[in-house]
Design an enzyme around this catalytic site. Sequence first.
Site, PDB file in Angstrom:
ATOM      1  N   GLU A 151       4.302 -97.692 -65.082  1.00 53.25           N
ATOM      2  CA  GLU A 151       3.121 -97.515 -64.365  1.00 53.25           C
ATOM      3  C   GLU A 151       2.465 -96.099 -64.217  1.00 53.25           C
ATOM      4  O   GLU A 151       3.276 -95.273 -63.814  1.00 53.25           O
ATOM      5  CB  GLU A 151       2.922 -97.859 -62.868  1.00 53.25           C
ATOM      6  CG  GLU A 151       2.979 -99.427 -62.691  1.00 53.25           C
ATOM      7  CD  GLU A 151       1.981-100.400 -63.245  1.00 53.25           C
ATOM      8  OE1 GLU A 151       1.914-101.750 -63.766  1.00 53.25           O
ATOM      9  OE2 GLU A 151       0.827 -99.922 -63.332  1.00 53.25           O
TER      10      GLU A 151
ATOM     11  N   CYS B 165      -2.999 -93.340 -58.155  1.00 52.71           N
ATOM     12  CA  CYS B 165      -3.094 -93.325 -59.718  1.00 52.71           C
ATOM     13  C   CYS B 165      -4.462 -94.089 -60.284  1.00 52.71           C
ATOM     14  O   CYS B 165      -4.987 -93.549 -61.115  1.00 52.71           O
ATOM     15  CB  CYS B 165      -1.882 -94.360 -60.299  1.00 52.71           C
ATOM     16  SG  CYS B 165      -2.157 -95.993 -59.431  1.00 52.71           S
TER      17      CYS B 165
HETATM   18  P1  NAD Z   1       6.452 -87.501 -62.204  1.00 52.94           P
HETATM   19  O1  NAD Z   1       6.596 -88.481 -63.499  1.00 52.94           O
HETATM   20  O2  NAD Z   1       6.541 -86.276 -62.377  1.00 52.94           O
HETATM   21  O3  NAD Z   1       7.664 -88.026 -61.423  1.00 52.94           O
HETATM   22  C1  NAD Z   1       7.886 -89.458 -60.978  1.00 52.94           C
HETATM   23  C2  NAD Z   1       9.282 -89.724 -60.562  1.00 52.94           C
HETATM   24  O4  NAD Z   1      10.213 -89.469 -61.884  1.00 52.94           O
HETATM   25  C3  NAD Z   1      10.168 -88.659 -59.652  1.00 52.94           C
HETATM   26  O5  NAD Z   1      10.819 -89.509 -58.773  1.00 52.94           O
HETATM   27  C4  NAD Z   1      10.826 -87.926 -60.620  1.00 52.94           C
HETATM   28  O6  NAD Z   1      11.877 -87.062 -59.831  1.00 52.94           O
HETATM   29  C5  NAD Z   1      11.229 -88.668 -61.617  1.00 52.94           C
HETATM   30  N1  NAD Z   1      11.773 -88.329 -62.892  1.00 52.94           N
HETATM   31  C6  NAD Z   1      11.374 -86.828 -63.330  1.00 52.94           C
HETATM   32  N2  NAD Z   1      11.744 -86.619 -64.679  1.00 52.94           N
HETATM   33  C7  NAD Z   1      12.339 -87.814 -64.788  1.00 52.94           C
HETATM   34  C8  NAD Z   1      13.244 -88.279 -66.186  1.00 52.94           C
HETATM   35  N3  NAD Z   1      13.475 -87.383 -67.099  1.00 52.94           N
HETATM   36  N4  NAD Z   1      13.936 -89.335 -65.965  1.00 52.94           N
HETATM   37  C9  NAD Z   1      13.818 -90.267 -64.924  1.00 52.94           C
HETATM   38  N5  NAD Z   1      13.065 -89.845 -63.815  1.00 52.94           N
HETATM   39  C10 NAD Z   1      12.575 -88.595 -63.718  1.00 52.94           C
HETATM   40  O7  NAD Z   1       5.306 -87.859 -61.375  1.00 52.94           O
HETATM   41  P2  NAD Z   1       4.824 -87.671 -60.052  1.00 52.94           P
HETATM   42  O8  NAD Z   1       4.289 -86.063 -60.167  1.00 52.94           O
HETATM   43  O9  NAD Z   1       5.848 -87.747 -58.950  1.00 52.94           O
HETATM   44  O10 NAD Z   1       3.773 -88.616 -59.580  1.00 52.94           O
HETATM   45  C11 NAD Z   1       2.384 -88.309 -59.957  1.00 52.94           C
HETATM   46  C12 NAD Z   1       2.214 -89.309 -61.249  1.00 52.94           C
HETATM   47  O11 NAD Z   1       2.280 -90.635 -60.923  1.00 52.94           O
HETATM   48  C13 NAD Z   1       0.475 -89.592 -61.775  1.00 52.94           C
HETATM   49  O12 NAD Z   1       0.347 -89.224 -62.844  1.00 52.94           O
HETATM   50  C14 NAD Z   1       0.178 -90.647 -61.329  1.00 52.94           C
HETATM   51  O13 NAD Z   1      -0.899 -91.074 -61.934  1.00 52.94           O
HETATM   52  C15 NAD Z   1       1.311 -91.455 -61.459  1.00 52.94           C
HETATM   53  N6  NAD Z   1       1.216 -92.558 -60.703  1.00 52.94           N
HETATM   54  C16 NAD Z   1       0.894 -93.689 -61.379  1.00 52.94           C
HETATM   55  C17 NAD Z   1       0.702 -95.021 -60.577  1.00 52.94           C
HETATM   56  C18 NAD Z   1       0.523 -96.263 -61.152  1.00 52.94           C
HETATM   57  O14 NAD Z   1       0.665 -97.403 -60.575  1.00 52.94           O
HETATM   58  N7  NAD Z   1       0.078 -96.238 -62.609  1.00 52.94           N
HETATM   59  C19 NAD Z   1       1.216 -94.962 -59.230  1.00 52.94           C
HETATM   60  C20 NAD Z   1       1.238 -93.784 -58.499  1.00 52.94           C
HETATM   61  C21 NAD Z   1       1.323 -92.720 -59.312  1.00 52.94           C
END
Ligand code: NAD
Length: 520
Positions: free
Chosen positions: A246, A280
Amino acid sequence: MPSADFVNNSPDANPRPIDVRCPATGKLIGSVSVAEHETVLAVARQLRAAQPAWEAIGPTARGRHLLRFLDWMLDNEHRLIALAQSESGKSWADASMELVVAMEVIDYHAKHASEFLAERRVRPHGLTAATKKLRVRARPHQLVGVVTPWNGPIATQVMDAVGALAAGAAVLSKPSELTPLTWTECTRAWREEVGGPPILACVNGGADTGTAVVDVVDMVMFTGSTRTGRRVATRAAERLIPCSLELGGKDAMVVLGDADIDRATGAAVWGAMMNSGQVCISIERVYVEDSVYDQFVTKLVEKVSSLRQGMDAPGAFATDLGAMASAAQLQIVEQHVQDAVARGARVLVGGKRPDRTGLFFEPTILADVNHSMMCMREETFGPTLPVMRVTSETEAIRLVNDSQYGLSASVWSKDVQRAERVAAQIEAGTIDINNVLMSAFQLSVPMGGWKSSGLGSRFGGADSVLKYCRRQTVVSDRLRLPAEPHWYPARPRVGRMQARVMRLVHATDWRRRLGLKRVR
Ligand code: NAD
């Protein structure tokens, strides 16, 4: 406030702390320790050991555990919302929504999992199936990894973990390093207060811990940015494990000339500003038909100007939107606004950080925008709303689809048939007609992004549980024969009989069935 997490039950030799500060006040509110690779492995082993018993008790008993978890959340409602609020800087109203979503998701899965997981009898087809009984059952992946972002410290974890638990999987979760406290507390309570079996654990840390989780689980549910989602998918592909993603969005709202402008502007403000735009499925761009553009913008400015910003006291419901969750996110918002202004956009409301402590950005309306600007092409994830004038619905559809993202969209018209026609041409996973954000919270239909917004879907009735399962087909005999006809040794009589029956069963006309017409 919790300062301990699952990791501290089997601590690393020298745990590295993550200090969590309230984005609205800058105050230190708690800390958790980073789970290093070895710890993640150890926690995964414990979860795997406990999973078979969790699967064996069946969905009804699992549902009872989940409903006890729900009751615990209700009993701790105020404390949990306050914790989620203080680690994210939200308004109380936005933080409260988290628990509403969590309740709905737990209740739905606890009550429907039995039906979704019921073994399915399938009608046999073809010669080899004539004497067979066919069944398909769903068996969970043993260990599901759930990696989540910071915008919904309770809701996102629940949305992604509960379907897996209901399926009978164990869950290794990793909340965002920016907002780890609330979910760490929930998973502690699952074991210590709810009395849940040790099939749900939380490890904390950043990208390294997230990678370690992806490396030890059998399936990954990832919610977060498109950039990280690609990394997770690549890693999962290397390990040949499934992943469900997502990701980011740039959700559009199309306002046609015959829309109810009062309702549409109310929805646009809430859809864009809720959670300070850190959702999101936030409305990130609006296309308004020429004939109602001025009226729309005037009302929008009026409504956005009256918003109250700040992190209010617990229980107060005194502000509408709170802070941004991180300085990095605040910078992205600022950059998008500055880029738009440099390319000719006009700021009608807001447009800057307010003169106060905390990671705030004023609710902002941008006019005279176009698709050369970052605010129309890249995910902003902040309290901004760019509005663009369009000459026709055709132009609106073209611009909506001119995006790498396809999470959700919304179409506004009093003529529902017209709205449906426009909706059918939009490339997005969910569409709201005369509403915003609602489609994403309907648990019985899929919520998933097209294009760079995701892979698979989060909900969708039975799919929200079955996606955490592997299908297992069971073939048994209805008629027990001493041997199957085609087993060794090969016999001409059986071979000829098989050819005749095949012809009789599959040919599409009688001449062929009776072998009267041979086709070369
Ligand atoms: P992010 O991708 O930076 O981080 C998300 C998670 O992934 C965090 O827990 C982070 O520690 C972890 N992470 C980072 N690098 C990783 C890797 N290489 N391998 C595994 N895990 C890793 O996102 P964010 O900045 O925390 O959140 C914002 C983003 O989330 C926005 O782009 C938003 O649109 C998206 N989002 C999407 C939805 C949806 O349902 N489509 C819902 C909420 C947020």
